[in-house]
Design a protein around this motif. Structure first.
Motif, short mmCIF file in Angstrom:
data_model
loop_
_atom_site.label_atom_id
_atom_site.label_comp_id
_atom_site.label_asym_id
_atom_site.label_seq_id
_atom_site.Cartn_x
_atom_site.Cartn_y
_atom_site.Cartn_z
N ILE A 127 38.81 25.96 76.69
CA ILE A 127 39.39 26.36 75.79
C ILE A 127 40.86 26.54 75.91
CG2 ILE A 127 37.13 27.91 75.02
CD1 ILE A 127 38.57 30.34 76.18
N GLY A 128 41.23 26.02 77.02
CA GLY A 128 42.58 25.71 76.83
C GLY A 128 43.65 27.07 77.30
N LYS A 129 43.03 28.00 78.08
CA LYS A 129 43.56 29.12 78.51
C LYS A 129 44.49 29.00 79.65
CE LYS A 129 41.13 33.28 77.09
NZ LYS A 129 40.84 34.49 77.30
N SER A 167 20.90 40.56 70.49
CA SER A 167 21.51 39.35 70.04
C SER A 167 22.96 39.34 70.03
CB SER A 167 20.82 38.59 68.66
OG SER A 167 21.26 37.27 68.53
N ASN A 168 23.67 38.16 70.86
CA ASN A 168 25.01 38.27 70.89
C ASN A 168 25.56 37.09 70.20
OD1 ASN A 168 26.00 40.73 72.80
ND2 ASN A 168 24.07 39.82 73.26
N ILE A 169 26.55 36.99 69.30
CA ILE A 169 27.26 35.78 68.56
C ILE A 169 28.41 36.15 68.87
CG2 ILE A 169 27.28 34.35 66.71
CD1 ILE A 169 24.62 35.43 65.78
N ALA A 170 29.23 35.65 69.41
CA ALA A 170 30.67 35.84 69.84
C ALA A 170 31.47 34.44 69.47
CB ALA A 170 30.87 36.13 71.20
N SER A 171 32.86 34.54 69.33
CA SER A 171 33.77 33.58 69.16
C SER A 171 34.11 32.88 70.50
CB SER A 171 34.95 34.03 68.45
OG SER A 171 35.58 35.17 69.19
N TRP A 172 34.60 31.82 70.70
CA TRP A 172 35.04 31.26 71.93
C TRP A 172 36.15 31.65 72.73
CZ3 TRP A 172 39.92 30.15 71.11
CH2 TRP A 172 40.28 29.89 69.91
N ASN A 173 36.96 32.45 72.12
CA ASN A 173 38.22 32.81 72.82
C ASN A 173 38.15 33.62 74.07
OD1 ASN A 173 37.56 34.95 70.98
ND2 ASN A 173 39.65 35.49 70.70
N ASP A 200 32.76 25.93 69.53
CA ASP A 200 33.92 25.33 69.81
C ASP A 200 34.32 25.17 71.23
OD1 ASP A 200 34.77 24.70 67.11
OD2 ASP A 200 35.17 27.01 66.87
N GLY A 201 33.46 26.09 72.21
CA GLY A 201 33.90 25.74 73.69
C GLY A 201 33.45 26.91 74.44
N GLY A 202 33.37 26.67 75.78
CA GLY A 202 33.06 27.64 76.69
C GLY A 202 31.67 27.44 77.11
N VAL A 203 30.79 26.44 76.86
CA VAL A 203 29.67 26.27 77.35
C VAL A 203 29.26 26.16 78.69
CG1 VAL A 203 29.58 23.82 77.01
CG2 VAL A 203 27.36 25.02 76.88
N ALA A 204 29.96 25.69 79.38
CA ALA A 204 29.97 25.43 80.95
C ALA A 204 30.25 26.54 81.68
CB ALA A 204 30.83 24.20 81.45
N CYS A 205 31.38 27.38 81.19
CA CYS A 205 31.55 28.42 81.91
C CYS A 205 30.54 29.70 81.65
CB CYS A 205 32.86 29.07 81.22
SG CYS A 205 33.37 30.81 81.71
N LEU A 206 30.14 29.71 80.34
CA LEU A 206 28.81 30.48 80.05
C LEU A 206 27.73 30.27 80.55
CD1 LEU A 206 29.45 31.18 76.12
CD2 LEU A 206 29.45 33.03 78.17
N LEU A 352 45.81 25.01 71.30
CA LEU A 352 44.85 25.70 70.39
C LEU A 352 43.53 25.14 70.63
CD1 LEU A 352 46.65 26.38 66.85
CD2 LEU A 352 46.85 27.46 68.86
N ILE A 353 42.47 25.84 70.07
CA ILE A 353 41.10 25.52 70.62
C ILE A 353 40.58 24.04 70.36
CG2 ILE A 353 40.24 26.15 68.39
CD1 ILE A 353 38.58 26.50 71.84
N ASN A 354 41.44 23.34 69.23
CA ASN A 354 40.91 21.96 69.06
C ASN A 354 41.94 21.36 68.15
OD1 ASN A 354 40.33 22.64 66.46
ND2 ASN A 354 38.23 23.46 67.30
N ALA A 355 42.20 20.09 68.14
CA ALA A 355 43.39 19.48 67.25
C ALA A 355 42.96 19.74 65.73
CB ALA A 355 43.21 17.86 67.64
N ALA A 356 41.71 19.98 65.28
CA ALA A 356 41.56 20.06 64.04
C ALA A 356 42.24 21.54 63.74
CB ALA A 356 40.12 20.33 63.64
N LYS A 357 42.17 22.42 64.47
CA LYS A 357 42.82 23.62 64.22
C LYS A 357 44.25 23.81 64.16
CE LYS A 357 43.48 28.41 63.60
NZ LYS A 357 43.32 28.91 62.40
N ALA A 358 44.89 22.88 64.87
CA ALA A 358 46.18 22.86 65.30
C ALA A 358 46.82 22.05 63.76
CB ALA A 358 46.68 21.95 66.39
#
Length: 522
Positions: A127-129, A167-173, A200-206, A352-358
């Motif tokens: 996620i680019g932190k 049930s937890n649904i959270a953003s990627w940041n 959008d990101g974070g699958v390996a960390c989680l 940012l999280i991806n090129a599309a957002k940028a």
């Protein structure tokens, strides 16, 4: 002696810090948690087993556009099976003695601490932190949950787990300090927990964090999939005891409608335009000092301040304080160093999280300027902060606009990126109207020398927390947190209330929050 040009070129050449390549991080994941990772993919976790199911969605890192692990997307039928299996886990776990639950969660925290740097490195790539913020995300999760482990007996006294899993649904940041933190507190309180990995990101960390928790016997389910495929199971399924959502208003509105209609417990944190007002203010040094901190992680966080509402007659003094501070911001590749053994780069933010957002954010800025917004500042790319020839399509330099037009998304919505907008006002009524432009926010700040003015105006600002000249944050321990208007729905959390939101209390108890009048909490 080398020429000046040669020395300069050597100084500007960047390489990856030693041992931080994505391939290095992936091999460490395979070694630490071979049950959850394969050479070519991560697995889903449900029915207390790691499953090689789902269609793997290709993914790239925002850091340089190279491939990273993608989420293994499930369909709704498998998601329903996962939820039913979680209910079976829940029915067993809720009867596990508190001291055993506490010991298992504490052991999970020890494991997370042992692998802190790997979790942080995954956050950098996924996620680019920047490294400083990635490690802080892990530390906040661990330290926050330890606070609950130490005080859980009093918090659950006279209370019981819910009738179904959370049930937890959270953003990627903030995968660790928001999502993993919530999962472990919910489990500590006696519930099985389900988490959807952000697409959008974070699958390996989680995946790594959940693998460490599952080893200690925590009843966690981790699944991937699109919202359209999984929402029926993760939001509407009768087995679900509570829904915890963190994300945008569009998706959040649909979730809010579903949980309200079904009478489910819910915690729905959504976006809002957090604002900083300037009125009869003179302490400009304090403002200059805080501006760079407000750009942490490129303002990709729910408590970022992207809007300044400034008294017109103070605008020149505001700019004299603001512009020197914003010019100090450091943007670049989070792992690019001059020598492999150099310390990690000290950055305010990376991509940012991806090129599309940028691109979306760049288009919004261009559109706002074309319709009358005045560009006051546009950051310049410092090529010495990047690897030679790397993909930089996800990077956005800081931008400041004066007077975004009412037709622009930047006028009324949170940009979720390093774009500040400034609105000038002449009266207190205009100040309040501009600070309340999004119809509800999580935090706000008013800088004024007169405490009486702050005390009079702050209650009229539609934000849950209002600071007097200082930024407010989410908070996750002994401080209440919620939101005003569309920025929040359901139970307020923080400290003991986070536990109360996912446990049953005395008959007739109504949780603190902004539930609709017709909503009765089970």
């Amino acid at each position: 002696m080398p020429s000046i040009r040669t020395r300069k070129n050597r100084k500007n050449f960047k390489t990856l810090k030693s041992g931080t390549a994505w391939a290095d991080a992936w091999q460490r994941c395979l070694a630490v948690a071979p049950e959850a990772f394969r050479e070519d993919r991560v697995l889903n976790l449900w029915n207390a087993a790691w499953q090689a199911d789902g269609r793997v969605l290709p993914a790239v890192t925002p850091v340089d556009g190279s491939p990273v692990a993608g989420p293994p997307l499930l369909d709704r039928d498998i998601a329903r099976q996962a939820v039913r299996a979680s209910l079976d886990q829940h029915r067993a776990w809720r009867h596990v003695p508190l001291q055993e639950r506490r010991a298992r969660v504490a052991a999970t925290l020890d494991a997370l601490t042992a692998h802190r740097d790997l979790l942080a490195l995954l956050l950098v790539w996924e996620i680019g932190k920047p490294w400083r913020l990635a490690r802080a995300d892990v530390d906040r999760a661990v330290d926050g949950v330890r606070w609950y482990v130490d005080g859980i007996e009093e918090m659950v006294q006279g209370r019981a787990p819910l009738d179904g899993p959370v049930s937890n649904i959270a953003s990627w940041n903030y995968p660790m300090s928001v999502l993993v933190h919530a999962l472990l507190v919910q489990a500590l309180a006696g519930n099985a927990v389900i988490a959807k990995t952000p697409t959008d990101g974070g699958v390996a960390c989680l995946t790594l964090a959940c693998a460490l928790a599952a080893r200690e016997g925590i009843p966690v389910t981790l699944v991937s999939g699109s919202g359209g495929e999984l929402s029926e199971a993760l939001v509407r399924a009768p087995e679900i005891g509570c829904v915890s959502f963190v994300g945008g208003r569009d998706t959040g509105a649909a979730v809010a409608t579903a949980v309200t209609d079904l009478g489910k417990r819910h915690v729905l944190e959504q976006e809002g335009l957090n604002t900083w007002g300037i009125w009869n203010h003179t302490d400009w040094d304090a403002l200059t000092a805080v501006i760079p901190k407000l750009f942490d992680y490129g303002k990709q966080r729910c408590t970022a301040y992207p809007r300044f509402v400034v008294q017109r007659e103070l605008f020149d003094e505001f700019l004299a304080a603001y512009l020197p501070a914003v010019r100090t911001l450091r943007v670049g590749h989070p792992l690019a160093v001059e020598h492999p053994d150099d310390p990690y780069p000290d950055l305010d933010f990376g991509p940012l999280i991806n090129a599309a957002k940028a691109k979306e954010l760049g288009d919004q800025v261009a559109e706002a300027v074309s319709r009358g917004a005045v560009p006051l500042y546009r950051g310049k790319v410092d090529e010495t902060r990047f690897l030679p020839g790397q993909d930089t399509s996800a990077y956005v330099q800081p931008v400041t606009l004066l007077g975004p037009p009412p037709s622009s998304p930047l006028h009324h919505a949170e940009p979720f990126g390093p774009v500040d907008t400034i609105v000038l006002v002449d009266t207190e009524a205009e100040l309040l109207a501009a600070m309340n432009a999004s119809g509800g926010a999580l935090v706000a700040t008013l800088s004024t020398d007169d405490r009486a003015v702050f005390d009079r105006l702050a209650p009229q600002i539609r934000a849950f927390k209002v600071g007097h000249g200082t930024p407010r944050s989410r908070g996750d321990r002994d401080e209440l947190f919620g939101g005003h208007g569309a920025s929040w729905r359901g139970a307020f959390v923080g400290g003991e209330l986070l536990v109360r939101a996912v446990t049953r209390g005395p008959a007739g108890e109504r949780l603190p929050g902004n539930f609709p009048d017709r909503q009765l909490m089970p």
